[in-house]
Design a protein around this motif. Sequence first.
Motif, PDB file in Angstrom:
ATOM      1  N   ARG A  22       1.082  -1.199  -0.180  1.00 53.59           N
ATOM      2  CA  ARG A  22       0.245  -0.275  -0.286  1.00 53.59           C
ATOM      3  C   ARG A  22       1.232   1.097  -0.276  1.00 53.59           C
ATOM      4  NH1 ARG A  22      -5.275   0.981   0.607  1.00 53.59           N
ATOM      5  NH2 ARG A  22      -5.750  -1.010   1.477  1.00 53.59           N
ATOM      6  N   SER A  39       0.797   5.559  -0.176  1.00 48.03           N
ATOM      7  CA  SER A  39       0.308   6.760  -0.336  1.00 48.03           C
ATOM      8  C   SER A  39       0.649   7.798  -1.321  1.00 48.03           C
ATOM      9  CB  SER A  39       0.416   7.291   1.489  1.00 48.03           C
ATOM     10  OG  SER A  39       2.164   7.612   1.747  1.00 48.03           O
ATOM     11  N   TRP A  40       1.250   7.729  -1.901  1.00 47.44           N
ATOM     12  CA  TRP A  40       1.153   8.670  -2.350  1.00 47.44           C
ATOM     13  C   TRP A  40       0.845   8.159  -4.173  1.00 47.44           C
ATOM     14  CZ3 TRP A  40       2.911  13.838  -2.247  1.00 47.44           C
ATOM     15  CH2 TRP A  40       2.646  14.633  -0.925  1.00 47.44           C
ATOM     16  N   GLY A  51      -4.579   8.536   1.460  1.00 50.64           N
ATOM     17  CA  GLY A  51      -3.771   8.383   0.560  1.00 50.64           C
ATOM     18  C   GLY A  51      -3.438  10.127  -0.206  1.00 50.64           C
TER      19      GLY A  51
END
Length: 217
Positions: free
Chosen positions: A14, A16-17, A176
Amino acid sequence: MLLPRMDRDLRYARISWLSVALTPRQVRELAGISFNNPSTGEPYHIQHQEAIEKNVHYLTLADLLFEGSYPSTFLRDHVTMTVHPSGTALLIPLPLPDDIDPSNPNNLTFWRVVFDATISHELPPAQPDLAYIQECFNKRRDIWELPKVAEVRAASRYRLREAMASTAHKRFGNGGHILLAGDAAHVHSPAGGQGMFSVSLIFIKTLTYPRYESWYL
């Protein structure tokens, strides 16, 4: 957003950007990021009919063959630009296509031409034909000896537009981020060469350098 790691077990990581270049408009719209001309506020995505009403600038581009003589001001070793009330014209000499003998009896020469026009009544055709391109030259008969367009190898129209995203970064979803770069964040006329190499690559390199080690792309 989930992206596969670049390893053998194809586990998912995963991140986040999300970095996006040359994004479709749906990404901006999904995030609620507007994309307008910074000077006029005009939206980038307007229909052609609305463009007529606003007298928008268009370019007509064509790769063509002249037959016989052409104006002495059309130089075969330089780019030629001509300013005229009907619009600026740019002529770029090109080498003959491979399928044409340089010693051809019709004295064919190959050019790329760009005609600039502010439309007020009708759009340039999406694929300009020989008659249309010849008429573009004919409109300038007061300054040129008229060349004869023998063939149009490729032609198109281009609408000049400038726009900038209201923000290049926005938090999105559950923790996100969306980061716009390149044409996703700003577009402008190709004049001046301030496109991918001068702006977009520097833009994305500067923004992503601190984070590249943690990304799986």
